[in-house]
Design an enzyme around this catalytic site. Structure first.
Site, mmCIF file in Angstrom:
data_model
loop_
_atom_site.group_PDB
_atom_site.id
_atom_site.type_symbol
_atom_site.label_atom_id
_atom_site.label_comp_id
_atom_site.label_asym_id
_atom_site.label_seq_id
_atom_site.Cartn_x
_atom_site.Cartn_y
_atom_site.Cartn_z
ATOM 1 N N ASP A 1 0.836 -1.208 0.000
ATOM 2 C CA ASP A 1 0.000 0.000 0.000
ATOM 3 C C ASP A 1 0.870 1.257 0.000
ATOM 4 O OD1 ASP A 1 -2.297 1.429 0.026
ATOM 5 O OD2 ASP A 1 -2.907 0.877 2.045
ATOM 6 N N ARG B 1 0.297 7.607 -2.781
ATOM 7 C CA ARG B 1 0.854 8.682 -1.946
ATOM 8 C C ARG B 1 2.322 8.930 -2.266
ATOM 9 N NH1 ARG B 1 -1.413 6.040 3.312
ATOM 10 N NH2 ARG B 1 -1.941 4.458 1.759
ATOM 11 N N TRP B 2 3.046 7.850 -2.556
ATOM 12 C CA TRP B 2 4.459 7.987 -2.945
ATOM 13 C C TRP B 2 4.568 8.854 -4.200
ATOM 14 C CZ3 TRP B 2 7.454 6.867 -7.188
ATOM 15 C CH2 TRP B 2 8.846 6.733 -6.982
ATOM 16 N N ARG C 1 -0.131 8.681 -10.541
ATOM 17 C CA ARG C 1 -0.259 7.494 -9.682
ATOM 18 C C ARG C 1 0.397 6.273 -10.325
ATOM 19 N NH1 ARG C 1 -3.675 7.343 -5.574
ATOM 20 N NH2 ARG C 1 -4.129 5.152 -5.938
ATOM 21 N N HIS D 1 2.866 2.992 -8.993
ATOM 22 C CA HIS D 1 2.711 1.544 -9.197
ATOM 23 C C HIS D 1 3.967 0.956 -9.863
ATOM 24 C CE1 HIS D 1 -1.281 1.949 -7.718
ATOM 25 N NE2 HIS D 1 -1.779 2.525 -8.787
ATOM 26 N N SER E 1 -7.339 -5.826 -5.768
ATOM 27 C CA SER E 1 -8.473 -6.457 -5.087
ATOM 28 C C SER E 1 -9.707 -6.369 -5.970
ATOM 29 C CB SER E 1 -8.736 -5.756 -3.754
ATOM 30 O OG SER E 1 -9.488 -4.582 -3.961
ATOM 31 N N ARG F 1 -11.931 1.784 -9.003
ATOM 32 C CA ARG F 1 -11.027 2.927 -9.267
ATOM 33 C C ARG F 1 -11.284 3.490 -10.666
ATOM 34 N NH1 ARG F 1 -5.296 2.325 -6.132
ATOM 35 N NH2 ARG F 1 -6.232 1.743 -4.154
ATOM 36 N N LEU G 1 11.012 -20.438 -4.037
ATOM 37 C CA LEU G 1 9.990 -19.528 -3.492
ATOM 38 C C LEU G 1 8.715 -19.675 -4.311
ATOM 39 C CD1 LEU G 1 9.317 -17.030 -1.615
ATOM 40 C CD2 LEU G 1 9.978 -15.608 -3.564
ATOM 41 N N ARG H 1 -5.472 -2.513 8.315
ATOM 42 C CA ARG H 1 -6.674 -3.335 8.104
ATOM 43 C C ARG H 1 -6.355 -4.416 7.081
ATOM 44 N NH1 ARG H 1 -7.846 1.891 6.455
ATOM 45 N NH2 ARG H 1 -7.467 2.157 4.225
HETATM 46 C C1 FPP Z 1 -2.014 0.175 -3.337
HETATM 47 O O1 FPP Z 1 -1.528 1.483 -3.386
HETATM 48 C C2 FPP Z 1 -1.468 -0.571 -4.449
HETATM 49 C C3 FPP Z 1 -2.194 -1.137 -5.459
HETATM 50 C C4 FPP Z 1 -3.650 -1.068 -5.581
HETATM 51 C C5 FPP Z 1 -1.534 -1.817 -6.571
HETATM 52 C C6 FPP Z 1 -0.390 -2.678 -6.190
HETATM 53 C C7 FPP Z 1 0.422 -2.876 -7.390
HETATM 54 C C8 FPP Z 1 1.749 -2.869 -7.423
HETATM 55 C C9 FPP Z 1 2.629 -2.750 -6.255
HETATM 56 C C10 FPP Z 1 2.368 -2.997 -8.717
HETATM 57 C C11 FPP Z 1 3.223 -4.182 -8.829
HETATM 58 C C12 FPP Z 1 2.540 -5.448 -8.741
HETATM 59 C C13 FPP Z 1 2.647 -6.409 -9.663
HETATM 60 C C14 FPP Z 1 2.309 -7.793 -9.320
HETATM 61 C C15 FPP Z 1 3.081 -6.175 -11.034
HETATM 62 P P1 FPP Z 1 -2.563 2.656 -3.567
HETATM 63 O O2 FPP Z 1 -2.709 2.926 -5.015
HETATM 64 O O3 FPP Z 1 -3.850 2.323 -2.896
HETATM 65 O O4 FPP Z 1 -1.817 3.807 -2.856
HETATM 66 P P2 FPP Z 1 -2.472 4.985 -2.007
HETATM 67 O O5 FPP Z 1 -3.226 4.351 -0.867
HETATM 68 O O6 FPP Z 1 -1.273 5.763 -1.544
HETATM 69 O O7 FPP Z 1 -3.363 5.762 -2.935
#
Ligand code: FPP
Length: 232
Positions: free
Chosen positions: A20, A24-25, A33, A37, A65, A71, A131, A183
């Protein structure tokens, strides 16, 4: 399940991560955004490389999810594209590193070309024995439990064991969630029955090998009793 387990033992670990904080990053750097990712993929690479040395044999990560379909269309498209590229570019390295890849979750709502990429990557990596990397995509633990329960009941044998066998994953030892949120968000609800939780404020793209090492070190100091009393 053992009635009591010293975390210091040589038990191979199932670690689950809710990755997560990508958005924000990116926002803190005035980036889109999608750039967050992208940086999240780098963090995943680091963790996959470091996992075997931490005695982790199964790593399940939450990538998308079933609620993430809510989104904006553009972000969903960017994520699906990222998954395609991940499968395309990573498979060779996963094979080389002995990583078996499985995608868990629904496939019927994913684009057909992505499903083909998934099948190709899973087949290519099926012999990986260092793994097991499980990536949760269009995943809802509640839906997975319902489907598993239907199958077990359909076979006339619904017990904890048969349901767990249908779910097909070992129990989670340690669940890590980044970015300060605390959570489960419909992730591995059954498998986390006795998981230890580790919450960190680190945003996922900044998560490094040392953060994994720290989380595992804290885990090793936990006394897991599984409802029993502490051994004398
Ligand atoms: C949550 O951050 C992250 C996600 C919904 C996507 C997770 C995906 C990756 C880490 C990309 C790499 C994964 C694979 C398997 C290629 P958020 O967008 O909810 O962040 P925020 O809460 O800061 O808005």
């Amino acid at each position: 399940m053992p009635s009591s387990l010293q975390c210091q033992d040589n038990h191979k670990l199932h670690v689950a991560i809710i990755m997560d904080g990508n958005g924000r990053w990116a926002a803190s750097r005035e980036l889109m955004r999608a750039a967050g990712h992208e940086a999240g993929i780098e963090a995943l690479r680091r963790v996959v490389r470091a996992a075997p040395d931490e005695n982790i044999s199964t790593l399940t990560v939450y990538a998308f999810s079933s609620d993430n379909w809510k989104r904006p269309e553009g972000e969903v498209a960017a994520l699906l594209d990222l998954f395609r590229r991940f499968l395309d570019t990573e498979t060779e390295d996963l094979v080389r590193d002995g990583v078996k890849l499985s995608i868990v979750g629904r496939r019927d709502r994913l684009p057909q070309d992505l499903v083909h990429e998934i099948e190709r990557a899973e087949a290519a990596t099926e012999w990986g024995d260092l793994l097991h990397l499980r990536v949760a995509l269009d995943y809802s633990a509640r839906d997975m439990i319902i489907e598993a329960a239907k199958k077990a009941a359909g076979a006339g044998d619904l017990t904890r064991e048969t349901l767990a066998a249908q779910l097909g994953a070992p129990e989670v030892d340690l669940l890590i969630r980044t970015s300060g949120e605390q959570r489960l968000s419909d992730f591995l609800l059954w498998e986390c029955a006795y998981a230890e939780f580790h919450f960190t404020t680190r945003l996922w793209p900044d998560f490094a090998e040392n953060d994994l090492k720290d989380a595992i070190a804290v885990f090793h100091h936990r006394q897991r009793r599984f409802g029993a009393l502490q051994a004398a």
